[in-house]
Design an enzyme around this catalytic site. Structure first.
Site, PDB file in Angstrom:
ATOM      1  CG  ASN A  89      -1.660 -21.052   5.724  1.00  0.00           C
ATOM      2  OD1 ASN A  89      -1.268 -21.209   6.886  1.00  0.00           O
ATOM      3  ND2 ASN A  89      -1.411 -19.949   5.030  1.00  0.00           N
TER       4      ASN A  89
ATOM      5  CE  LYS B 151      -4.516 -17.792   5.780  1.00  0.00           C
ATOM      6  NZ  LYS B 151      -5.156 -16.702   5.088  1.00  0.00           N
TER       7      LYS B 151
ATOM      8  CG  HIS C  49       0.471 -16.481   3.146  1.00  0.00           C
ATOM      9  ND1 HIS C  49      -0.277 -15.381   3.479  1.00  0.00           N
ATOM     10  CD2 HIS C  49      -0.408 -17.448   2.794  1.00  0.00           C
ATOM     11  CE1 HIS C  49      -1.565 -15.681   3.339  1.00  0.00           C
ATOM     12  NE2 HIS C  49      -1.673 -16.926   2.924  1.00  0.00           N
TER      13      HIS C  49
ATOM     14  CD  GLU D 170      -2.542 -18.217  -0.781  1.00  0.00           C
ATOM     15  OE1 GLU D 170      -3.397 -19.036  -0.443  1.00  0.00           O
ATOM     16  OE2 GLU D 170      -1.824 -17.609   0.028  1.00  0.00           O
TER      17      GLU D 170
ATOM     18  CB  SER E   5     -12.455 -17.046  -0.759  1.00  0.00           C
ATOM     19  OG  SER E   5     -12.144 -15.893   0.005  1.00  0.00           O
TER      20      SER E   5
ATOM     21  N   GLY F  29      -7.150 -21.545   3.407  1.00  0.00           N
ATOM     22  CA  GLY F  29      -7.002 -20.955   4.732  1.00  0.00           C
ATOM     23  C   GLY F  29      -8.167 -21.353   5.628  1.00  0.00           C
ATOM     24  N   GLY F  30      -9.118 -20.446   5.783  1.00  0.00           N
ATOM     25  CA  GLY F  30     -10.241 -20.617   6.715  1.00  0.00           C
ATOM     26  C   GLY F  30     -10.911 -21.983   6.652  1.00  0.00           C
TER      27      GLY F  30
HETATM   28  P1  13P Z   1      -8.637 -18.251   2.789  1.00  0.00           P
HETATM   29  O1  13P Z   1      -8.891 -19.618   2.220  1.00  0.00           O
HETATM   30  O2  13P Z   1      -9.128 -18.097   4.190  1.00  0.00           O
HETATM   31  O3  13P Z   1      -9.111 -17.175   1.879  1.00  0.00           O
HETATM   32  O4  13P Z   1      -7.036 -18.087   2.892  1.00  0.00           O
HETATM   33  C1  13P Z   1      -6.269 -18.394   1.778  1.00  0.00           C
HETATM   34  C2  13P Z   1      -4.866 -18.410   2.185  1.00  0.00           C
HETATM   35  O5  13P Z   1      -4.307 -17.391   2.526  1.00  0.00           O
HETATM   36  C3  13P Z   1      -4.172 -19.710   2.186  1.00  0.00           C
HETATM   37  O6  13P Z   1      -2.800 -19.548   2.344  1.00  0.00           O
END
Ligand code: 13P
Length: 233
Positions: A9, A11, A94, A154, A196, A217-218
């Site tokens: 993702n 974002k 989300h 999540e 994470s 995410g990141g």
């Molecule tokens: P992170 O992996 O950056 O913690 O984000 C998780 C997320 O929100 C995926 O949708």
């Protein structure tokens, strides 16, 4: 080996050129038989990224949608428009949509009903057992054999914080959700974990009971880390 899902993702984290550069690198990732790899770019660039990854083993999905059909919804993106550019799946609910864009549980659940009755598939995010609308799912999911619906746990406190939930905690929530799904004869619905996830913890998470994949995410916005997660299993 059971089918595992790795979903990135992005974002609103990447500008246009960074999204294009990342997609061009991702093209080189080849699919393993037991892996389904997907990325969700910012909606503004989805069309462009779909074209870059068209011939690749990585599927492009949407981060969100607003309504089913074309209409007077300023600023919105609808399922029909996503479908038109080749998108077959969307993320929904989300926690950032809920907390930062004020999408209520009612609105998210209404959208879940809409997408379950559309041609698109959906990854429904929840941050607690109570947020999963089991009854609505049961009443609207007609065929669960084709991965129409994937759930993604999540916990908000684990998102973007570097604080991954413990394996015990992940297993506890996933098992509780899976048990209720089983009672509703919906045991085929995969459950992903997000929060994470990185190449150092992905193997352990992906090997856990009742974890069918990760929503990242990141780490999914950095090619080496995404590849590290893919190669960790
Ligand atoms: P992170 O992996 O950056 O913690 O984000 C998780 C997320 O929100 C995926 O949708």
């Amino acid at each position: 080996m059971k089918k595992l899902h790795i979903v990135g993702n992005w974002k609103m984290s990447l500008n246009k050129q960074d999204s294009i550069d990342l997609a061009n690198k991702i093209k080189s990732i080849s699919k393993k038989e037991y892996l389904n790899i997907e990325v969700a770019p910012t909606s503004l660039y989805v069309d462009h990224i779909v074209k870059i990854l068209e011939e690749s083993d990585v599927n492009v999905i949407s981060q969100n949608f607003d309504y089913e059909n074309l209409g007077s919804y300023t600023g919105g993106v609808c399922l029909d428009q996503l479908k038109e550019i080749g998108i077959t799946k969307t993320i929904l609910g989300h926690s950032e949509r809920r907390s930062k864009f004020n999408e209520s549980d009612d609105q998210v659940n209404k959208k879940l009903e809409t997408v379950l009755n559309s041609e698109l598939d959906v990854i429904f995010c929840f941050d607690s057992y109570e947020q999963v609308p089991f009854e609505l799912i049961k009443n609207n999911l007609k065929n669960n054999d084709n991965l129409k619906l994937i759930l993604a746990y999540e916990p908000t406190w684990a998102i973007g914080t570097g604080e991954t939930a413990s394996i015990d905690h992940i297993e506890e929530i996933h098992t509780k959700v899976k048990n209720t799904l089983t009672e509703c004869s919906l045991e085929n619905i995969p459950i992903l974990y997000g929060g994470s996830v990185n190449p150092s913890n992905s193997r352990e998470i992906l090997s856990s009971a009742n974890v069918d994949g990760v929503l990242v995410g990141g780490a999914s916005t950095k090619f080496d880390q995404l590849l590290g997660i893919v190669n960790s299993i």
